[in-house]
Design a protein around this motif. Structure first.
Motif, short mmCIF file in Angstrom:
data_model
loop_
_atom_site.label_atom_id
_atom_site.label_comp_id
_atom_site.label_asym_id
_atom_site.label_seq_id
_atom_site.Cartn_x
_atom_site.Cartn_y
_atom_site.Cartn_z
N UNK A 1 45.70 22.72 43.33
CA UNK A 1 44.56 21.80 43.29
C UNK A 1 44.98 20.35 43.06
N UNK A 2 45.84 20.08 42.09
CA UNK A 2 46.20 18.69 41.78
C UNK A 2 46.94 18.05 42.95
N UNK A 3 47.88 18.77 43.51
CA UNK A 3 48.64 18.27 44.66
C UNK A 3 47.72 18.02 45.86
N UNK A 4 46.85 18.97 46.13
CA UNK A 4 45.97 18.85 47.29
C UNK A 4 44.96 17.72 47.14
N UNK B 1 53.63 20.51 42.89
CA UNK B 1 53.18 21.12 41.64
C UNK B 1 52.46 22.42 41.97
N UNK B 2 52.93 23.51 41.40
CA UNK B 2 52.27 24.80 41.53
C UNK B 2 51.77 25.19 40.15
N UNK B 3 50.48 25.01 39.91
CA UNK B 3 49.92 25.26 38.59
C UNK B 3 48.43 25.58 38.73
N UNK B 4 47.97 26.67 38.14
CA UNK B 4 46.53 26.99 38.21
C UNK B 4 45.69 25.84 37.67
N UNK B 5 44.51 25.68 38.24
CA UNK B 5 43.60 24.62 37.82
C UNK B 5 43.38 24.64 36.31
#
Length: 252
Positions: free
Chosen positions: A155-158, A99-103
């Motif tokens: 952030x979510x993925x990490x 997932x590549x998405x800003x926080x």
């Protein structure tokens, strides 16, 4: 005649999982790979492992749906019985999506999807497999360099990968009495079709990542597959609860 060890690799139909299966087969390890939707890819992996002299099997599994684990584990037990095995010697928790998405823009649904496949799925699949994991076996949980190095939009993925690393340490403590080792392998950026092949297919991203590696290039799947297979092949029974980063020294 000594029975070859057998490995279960989730998400073994492509990328890192596929490479791990083939590298293990080269080392004389039989493999069972799971796939979520692409059976043809999984069958190709099985064919490649069998061409190397190993036994291969493929099973469909959606690691984000915990409710299906009990029935799936029963199916796995039947497959193992057909191979005259009672359990597995290596579990590689590899399946996942990115997932590549800003926080500020990450939705609850997106966050939950990351938790389901990368953390909840790993937690409860491993729990359900405990009766089929042989004493003295090894578990490898695949994390990410993004649990160490922060990049905007991840952030979510990490966060869930960080949870997997904590889980690894707890499993090492709780399963150590059975002689089971549990470690994390954390790849850096890899040129696969993960996240739509962004690292592989976007020259700017590829060059930026290569610039922060001592080797001056981006990893390919085989760089990670050999690291996971090598950890098992080394029989490092005194290495457990560790995070092993396979990132080519990225962002040292």
């Amino acid at each position: 005649m000594t029975t070859a060890p057998i490995a279960l690799i989730t998400g073994g139909n492509r990328g890192i999982g596929r490479s791990t299966a083939i590298e293990l087969a080269r080392d004389g390890v039989d493999v069972i790979v799971t796939y979520r939707t692409n059976e043809a890819e999984a069958r190709e992996v099985v064919a490649e492992t069998e061409a190397l002299g190993a036994t291969g099997r493929a099973l469909r599994l959606d690691t984000s749906v915990v409710a299906g684990f009990a029935a799936w584990t029963a199916d796995l037990k039947d497959v193992l019985a057909g191979l005259d095995r009672e359990g597995i010697d290596l579990l590689v928790n590899n399946a996942g999506t990115g997932l590549q998405q800003p926080f500020a823009e990450t939705t609850e649904a997106q966050f939950d999807a990351m938790v389901d496949v990368h953390l909840k799925g790993v937690y409860f699949l491993t729990q359900g497999l405990l009766p089929l994991i042989n004493d003295g076996a090894s578990i490898v949980n695949v994390s990410s360099g993004l649990a160490r190095v922060s990049h905007a939009g991840s952030s979510a993925y990490a966060v869930v990968k960080g949870g997997v690393e904590v889980l690894t340490r707890y499993l090492a403590v709780e399963l150590g009495g059975r002689g089971i080792t549990v470690n994390t392998v954390a790849p850096g950026a890899v040129a696969t079709d993960f996240r739509g092949g962004a690292v592989r297919d976007t020259p700017e991203i590829n060059a930026a990542i290569a610039a922060i590696s001592p080797f001056g290039r981006v990893a390919v799947a085989d760089d990670i597959g050999t690291a996971i297979a090598g950890l098992f092949a080394s029989r490092s029974r005194w290495v457990t609860g560790q995070r092993i980063e396979a990132s080519g020294g990225m962002a040292l």
